[in-house]
Every structure is written in C-alpha cells, then in structure tokens.
Design a protein around this motif. Sequence first.
Motif, PDB file in Angstrom:
ATOM      1  N   ARG A 143      84.155 -13.995 -13.818  1.00  0.00           N
ATOM      2  CA  ARG A 143      84.480 -15.001 -12.803  1.00  0.00           C
ATOM      3  C   ARG A 143      85.994 -15.140 -12.805  1.00  0.00           C
ATOM      4  NH1 ARG A 143      83.140 -21.515 -13.180  1.00  0.00           N
ATOM      5  NH2 ARG A 143      83.046 -20.952 -15.399  1.00  0.00           N
ATOM      6  N   TYR A 144      86.624 -15.026 -11.637  1.00  0.00           N
ATOM      7  CA  TYR A 144      88.082 -14.953 -11.580  1.00  0.00           C
ATOM      8  C   TYR A 144      88.730 -16.190 -10.978  1.00  0.00           C
ATOM      9  CZ  TYR A 144      86.478 -10.413 -12.827  1.00  0.00           C
ATOM     10  OH  TYR A 144      85.815  -9.391 -13.482  1.00  0.00           O
ATOM     11  N   ASP A 145      87.944 -17.248 -10.889  1.00  0.00           N
ATOM     12  CA  ASP A 145      88.442 -18.579 -10.556  1.00  0.00           C
ATOM     13  C   ASP A 145      87.602 -19.562 -11.354  1.00  0.00           C
ATOM     14  OD1 ASP A 145      89.127 -21.041  -9.552  1.00  0.00           O
ATOM     15  OD2 ASP A 145      89.126 -20.428  -7.453  1.00  0.00           O
ATOM     16  N   ALA A 149      82.727 -23.524  -9.171  1.00  0.00           N
ATOM     17  CA  ALA A 149      81.456 -23.829  -9.824  1.00  0.00           C
ATOM     18  C   ALA A 149      80.306 -23.181  -9.063  1.00  0.00           C
ATOM     19  CB  ALA A 149      81.242 -25.334  -9.887  1.00  0.00           C
ATOM     20  N   THR A 150      79.328 -22.702  -9.822  1.00  0.00           N
ATOM     21  CA  THR A 150      78.120 -22.146  -9.216  1.00  0.00           C
ATOM     22  C   THR A 150      76.986 -22.233 -10.216  1.00  0.00           C
ATOM     23  OG1 THR A 150      77.116 -20.183  -8.185  1.00  0.00           O
ATOM     24  CG2 THR A 150      78.704 -19.787  -9.940  1.00  0.00           C
ATOM     25  N   GLY A 151      75.829 -22.668  -9.755  1.00  0.00           N
ATOM     26  CA  GLY A 151      74.691 -22.791 -10.657  1.00  0.00           C
ATOM     27  C   GLY A 151      75.021 -23.679 -11.840  1.00  0.00           C
ATOM     28  N   TYR A 152      74.710 -23.183 -13.052  1.00  0.00           N
ATOM     29  CA  TYR A 152      75.013 -23.970 -14.246  1.00  0.00           C
ATOM     30  C   TYR A 152      76.408 -23.670 -14.798  1.00  0.00           C
ATOM     31  CZ  TYR A 152      73.333 -19.669 -16.522  1.00  0.00           C
ATOM     32  OH  TYR A 152      73.129 -18.360 -16.906  1.00  0.00           O
ATOM     33  N   GLN A 197      73.854  -7.630  -8.990  1.00  0.00           N
ATOM     34  CA  GLN A 197      73.426  -8.110  -7.677  1.00  0.00           C
ATOM     35  C   GLN A 197      72.922  -9.547  -7.735  1.00  0.00           C
ATOM     36  OE1 GLN A 197      73.445  -6.332  -4.603  1.00  0.00           O
ATOM     37  NE2 GLN A 197      72.936  -8.341  -3.763  1.00  0.00           N
ATOM     38  N   GLU A 198      72.319  -9.933  -8.862  1.00  0.00           N
ATOM     39  CA  GLU A 198      71.772 -11.279  -9.013  1.00  0.00           C
ATOM     40  C   GLU A 198      72.647 -12.177  -9.882  1.00  0.00           C
ATOM     41  OE1 GLU A 198      67.770 -10.852 -10.419  1.00  0.00           O
ATOM     42  OE2 GLU A 198      67.270  -9.344  -8.903  1.00  0.00           O
ATOM     43  N   ASP A 199      73.828 -11.701 -10.224  1.00  0.00           N
ATOM     44  CA  ASP A 199      74.745 -12.484 -11.062  1.00  0.00           C
ATOM     45  C   ASP A 199      75.279 -13.676 -10.271  1.00  0.00           C
ATOM     46  OD1 ASP A 199      77.220 -13.307 -12.538  1.00  0.00           O
ATOM     47  OD2 ASP A 199      76.761 -11.542 -13.750  1.00  0.00           O
ATOM     48  N   ALA A 200      75.428 -14.809 -10.943  1.00  0.00           N
ATOM     49  CA  ALA A 200      75.966 -16.011 -10.294  1.00  0.00           C
ATOM     50  C   ALA A 200      77.394 -15.802  -9.795  1.00  0.00           C
ATOM     51  CB  ALA A 200      75.930 -17.185 -11.277  1.00  0.00           C
ATOM     52  N   ALA A 228      72.586  -8.078 -14.626  1.00  0.00           N
ATOM     53  CA  ALA A 228      73.545  -7.217 -15.342  1.00  0.00           C
ATOM     54  C   ALA A 228      74.567  -8.015 -16.136  1.00  0.00           C
ATOM     55  CB  ALA A 228      74.238  -6.261 -14.375  1.00  0.00           C
ATOM     56  N   HIS A 229      74.180  -9.190 -16.605  1.00  0.00           N
ATOM     57  CA  HIS A 229      75.077 -10.056 -17.366  1.00  0.00           C
ATOM     58  C   HIS A 229      74.586 -10.142 -18.806  1.00  0.00           C
ATOM     59  CE1 HIS A 229      78.194 -13.403 -16.688  1.00  0.00           C
ATOM     60  NE2 HIS A 229      78.014 -13.343 -17.993  1.00  0.00           N
TER      61      HIS A 229
END
Length: 242
Positions: A143-145, A149-152, A197-200, A228-229
């Motif tokens: 995550r580059y910011d 915020a997203t999800g948890y 593809q399903e990563d937050a 893929a996390h």
Amino acid sequence: MTRSYHQWFSPNLQKNMELLVFGHTGTRVLFFPTRAARFYDYEDWGVVAAIQDKIEAGYLQVFCVDSVDAESLYNEYITPRERIVRHIAYEQYIIQEVIPFMHQINPFSDMISAGCSLGAYHAINVAMKYPHYFCKAVGMSGRYDLTWATGYFRDLFSGYHDEDIYFNTPIQFIPNLQDERTLSDLRKMDIILAIGQEDAFLENNIHFSEILNYKDIHHHLYVWDEEAHKARYWRKMVQIYL
C-alpha cells in the motif's frame, strides 16, 4: 548459501538493530520485512530459500533488515506526529547506516529495494525518495498511501497530515515531483508492483501505476490471481521479480 548475522547500536534509532545477510556477492537486495515483522521472518517463511539458487550462484546478496513498525507506524500509544518522526528516524537508519554497511560488504554491485506488505511500502518509498541508490524497486502486496483506508486497514495517521507524511507518501508526492534529476533517476529504475486480484490494496496499486504513467516513469504492474498476500505467493514472486 552463506549466512551472517549482524547487529549494532543505531545512533538514529538509539537502540540495537539486527539484520541477516545471505550470499557472498551479486546484486545487493535491501529486503524490508512485512508489517511489524522481524529480520528473520523471510528466512523462517522460506522466502529466502525460494531464491537460494540465485544467492548461491552469486547473482544476489540479500540483506534482511529489521523494522520498527510497532514503534512508529503501528504504535497507537503515541501521536500521529510522533509516528512519522519515528518512521523518519528509521529511514535515516537505512540511508545512513544500512546502505553504507551494504557498500562495505559488497561495494561493486547494483542495489535492489524490495519488500512485501508494509515492507513493500518501505521499499518503494525509499526508492522513490533516493532513486540514485537503486537500479530496481520491487513492491509485493503493498500500500503506497498509508493515509488511505480500506477494509480493516486503517489510516495509520488517524486523519492527521503534515509535510513529513506527504513526503513519505509516494502516491501524494510523486504527482508533484518536478526535480529533473530525481525524475531522470526514477525513469532509469526497473520498478515492479505485484498485487493480488482480491487484495485490499489492488485499487491503491492501480492508482499508483496511473501516477507513474502520468510522470512518464516506466514500471510494471502485475496482478496475480486471488489475494496473493501470503508467504506462499511471495515465495513465487521473489523467484520471478528479484
């Protein structure tokens, strides 16, 4: 595969810091750990073993550094301002202490900045700010910011924002970057972003890719199946991207 353990008292962090070095020569890899993880976790998770052939052949020399995320970005017991100040101290530890150490160990090779999850943020952020040090930057599941915020995954600065947070947020400072020398160095670098593809953080990676395109900074964005996390994906990613 040669393996060596190192520690010293960091003047920037005012504490003992540890790291592991794998390999005897080759392109140096500055490898940042995942969120609040330790310098030995990539070894424990088999991520280092996944590239053992490249290390033993002398193509890569991997430096697995420690983190202070629990004292900085993920420390809920201090103010957001104190979090970014501690993060900057960690960055100075990397620039002023770890990179000179890497150069002392292996002075004649290029250097890659790499990491997974929050380590991807560290790897990309330091490469965007100091591109003259690196030939390549690899962010896996990042995550580059950190204010996004997203999800948890929450805003790590709790709504607070200042100039230091801005200059440690690639998605924020890259669009306004005007320094031609820095832009030239970034355009020479091999930049790889890998995300599930399903990563937050998929949307965050796509947005960052659009920003890099806008600034004419060549890079590759690879979208993997599923989330893929996880370490089992990172073991595959390092084989491809490092």
